[in-house]
Scaffold this active site. Structure first.
Site, mmCIF file in Angstrom:
data_model
loop_
_atom_site.group_PDB
_atom_site.id
_atom_site.type_symbol
_atom_site.label_atom_id
_atom_site.label_comp_id
_atom_site.label_asym_id
_atom_site.label_seq_id
_atom_site.Cartn_x
_atom_site.Cartn_y
_atom_site.Cartn_z
ATOM 1 N N CYS A 313 0.805 -1.214 0.000
ATOM 2 C CA CYS A 313 0.000 0.000 0.000
ATOM 3 C C CYS A 313 0.841 1.269 0.000
ATOM 4 C CB CYS A 313 -0.995 -0.003 1.157
ATOM 5 S SG CYS A 313 -0.258 -0.327 2.733
ATOM 6 N N LEU B 22 0.922 7.928 4.272
ATOM 7 C CA LEU B 22 0.578 6.596 3.787
ATOM 8 C C LEU B 22 0.794 5.571 4.885
ATOM 9 C CD1 LEU B 22 2.246 6.696 0.248
ATOM 10 C CD2 LEU B 22 -0.163 7.010 0.824
ATOM 11 N N CYS B 23 0.043 4.474 4.813
ATOM 12 C CA CYS B 23 0.162 3.451 5.831
ATOM 13 C C CYS B 23 1.576 2.869 5.824
ATOM 14 C CB CYS B 23 -0.872 2.340 5.623
ATOM 15 S SG CYS B 23 -0.472 1.204 4.296
ATOM 16 N N PRO B 24 2.181 2.544 6.961
ATOM 17 C CA PRO B 24 1.560 2.477 8.279
ATOM 18 C C PRO B 24 1.681 3.762 9.106
ATOM 19 C CG PRO B 24 3.747 1.526 8.417
ATOM 20 C CD PRO B 24 3.564 2.021 6.996
#
Lengths: 371, 85
Positions: A313, B22-24
């Site tokens: 991600c 953005l993750c994390p």
């Protein structure tokens, strides 16, 4: 040290030899009439027979295509097209993207996904309810999940589908070669690369009763442009070898995964995903708080350890894993292990010894608080 | 009140602005802001990375806290609220 044998697995010497002999003996176009062509065709037919037997299917209802992805697309299109007047597909929320994308394409978006519980089992009441609506063309439920390893209760799924007279298409691309083939399906897809065969091949098995229509211009030909004959032969040999070694290998791999699950569960901020019992013998995913998945994979790669990840991600174009979201796991910091028969106890011990330090380092670099 | 720049507010409700992260990173900011707070404190994380919709509930479950819910924000993102236990 390769611990990412999910969807692709190193080929054994016996499989490589089969591939080479397939190149030597099966180079001709199997669809022509001369002797050379006949020899190639015999290799394909014998391999198809062996594959069919392992899948619990019949050779004349077993079809080969150029990739598992294409096989999934074609089996869904074939079964869907034979169900004229019904225009909705019901699928579990943890199906592969290939399945859901094909379903959306076929139905113009009329796809209902059925949720799963925390362990990844499809909600049977919700499934029955959805299948009871008369516009459903087919149900797509996988045998086992490629990311978290959970094995679906296909007997109950089949019962729900049969009660509604809806054909059940089972994606077995993560499970065939790792345990008994599922018994409950109307159509099924398998992936030879997952059991140590070559990539570039998908296998579809249909029940004789299952109605399908060629929803493509090539008619009964499931592999337009032809198959790579040595790949077909090597796929059959690889599956044969896996089945011969099944008792010895699967128990050992299951034990290694049990050890990974038990050890990872003791690390702070780590969640072990999927069903601990009803699962593939060789697959496990754990997710780690405050850790970027790509950084984790790169770090392990530098240590000479190849693992998989459910998420990517930080490359913002990719969505977080739908499977991990469906079971309520973290979208980031995931490690997926796929153990092939060549993985040793020492390999797993090395990973388990290394992980706590790797996690501590990466969390410190990210400025994450103590756990 | 912690020294974290992203956390604003004190007492019962704290807002963590993780917009653009953005993750994390959003849950790292959330965890930093949660450190040392009283049980019962609610923290709301503002996020534009929609992976946080998965991660914030998972964070709450894994750290023994409670996920309260999500709501829309004025901008493009989402606001996710947890309650400390």
């Amino acid at each position: 040290m390769f611990l990412d044998a999910s969807g692709s697995s190193p080929m054994t010497n016996r499989t490589l030899e089969a591939f080479h002999s397939g190149l030597a003996d099966g180079w001709a176009d199997p669809s022509r009439l001369h002797t050379e062509s006949r020899r190639a065709r015999q290799l394909v037919d014998a391999s198809r027979e062996a594959l069919a037997e392992a899948l619990g299917s019949r050779p004349e209802h077993t079809f080969l295509s150029q990739s598992p992805h294409l096989a999934i697309e074609r089996v869904l299109a074939g079964v869907f097209t034979a169900r004229r007047g019904r225009d909705r597909i019901v699928a579990s929320a943890v199906e592969r993207d290939a399945t859901l994308h094909a379903a959306h394409h076929l139905t113009g978006g009329r796809v209902t996904t059925v949720p799963v519980d925390r362990l990844g089992h499809v909600d049977l009441d919700a499934l029955s309810h959805e299948l009871g609506v008369p516009d459903v063309a087919l149900a797509a439920v996988q045998h086992a999940n490629h990311e978290i390893g959970t094995v679906q209760r296909l007997d109950a799924v089949m019962e729900a589908a049969s009660a509604a007279k809806v054909p059940l298409v089972v994606d077995a691309t993560a499970s065939i070669g790792h345990g008994p083939a599922p018994e409950h399906w109307d159509a099924m897809v398998a992936n030879p690369a997952d059991w140590g065969g070559p990539a570039g091949l998908g296998v579809v098995a249909m029940r004789p009763r299952t109605r399908w229509l060629p929803a493509w211009p090539e008619g009964d030909d499931w592999a337009p442009g032809g198959l790579l004959v040595p790949a077909v032969l090597a796929a059959a040999v690889a599956l044969q070898e896996r089945l011969e070694q099944r008792d010895a290998t699967q128990g050992r791999l299951r034990g290694l995964v049990d050890r990974v699950r038990a050890t990872a569960a003791t690390w702070p901020g780590v969640d072990v995903v999927g069903d601990p019992d009803e699962r593939l013998p060789h697959v496990v995913t754990f997710s780690c708080l405050y850790v970027d998945g790509e950084a984790l994979l790169s770090r392990l790669d530098r240590e000479g350890i190849a693992v998989g990840s459910g998420s990517a991600c930080t490359t913002s174009t990719l969505e977080p894993s739908r499977v991990l979201a469906a079971v309520g796991a973290l979208s980031h910091g995931n490690v997926r292990l796929g153990l092939h028969p060549g993985v040793t106890d020492a390999d797993v011990s090395r990973l388990l010894a290394l992980m706590p330090r790797v996690l501590a380092d990466l969390r410190a670099e990210a400025g994450a608080p103590e756990l | 009140m912690t020294a974290d720049d992203a956390a604003v507010g004190d007492g019962a409700h704290v807002t963590v602005d993780a917009t653009g992260l953005l993750c994390p990173l959003p849950i790292i900011e959330l965890a930093k802001a949660a450190r040392g707070r009283e049980p019962g404190t609610e923290l709301t994380v503002l996020c534009t990375d929609l992976a946080a919709r998965i991660d914030v509930p998972a964070w709450a479950r894994m750290t023994g806290n409670e996920f309260v819910g999500e709501s829309e924000t004025d901008g493009e993102g989402v606001a996710l609220t947890v309650r400390l236990r």
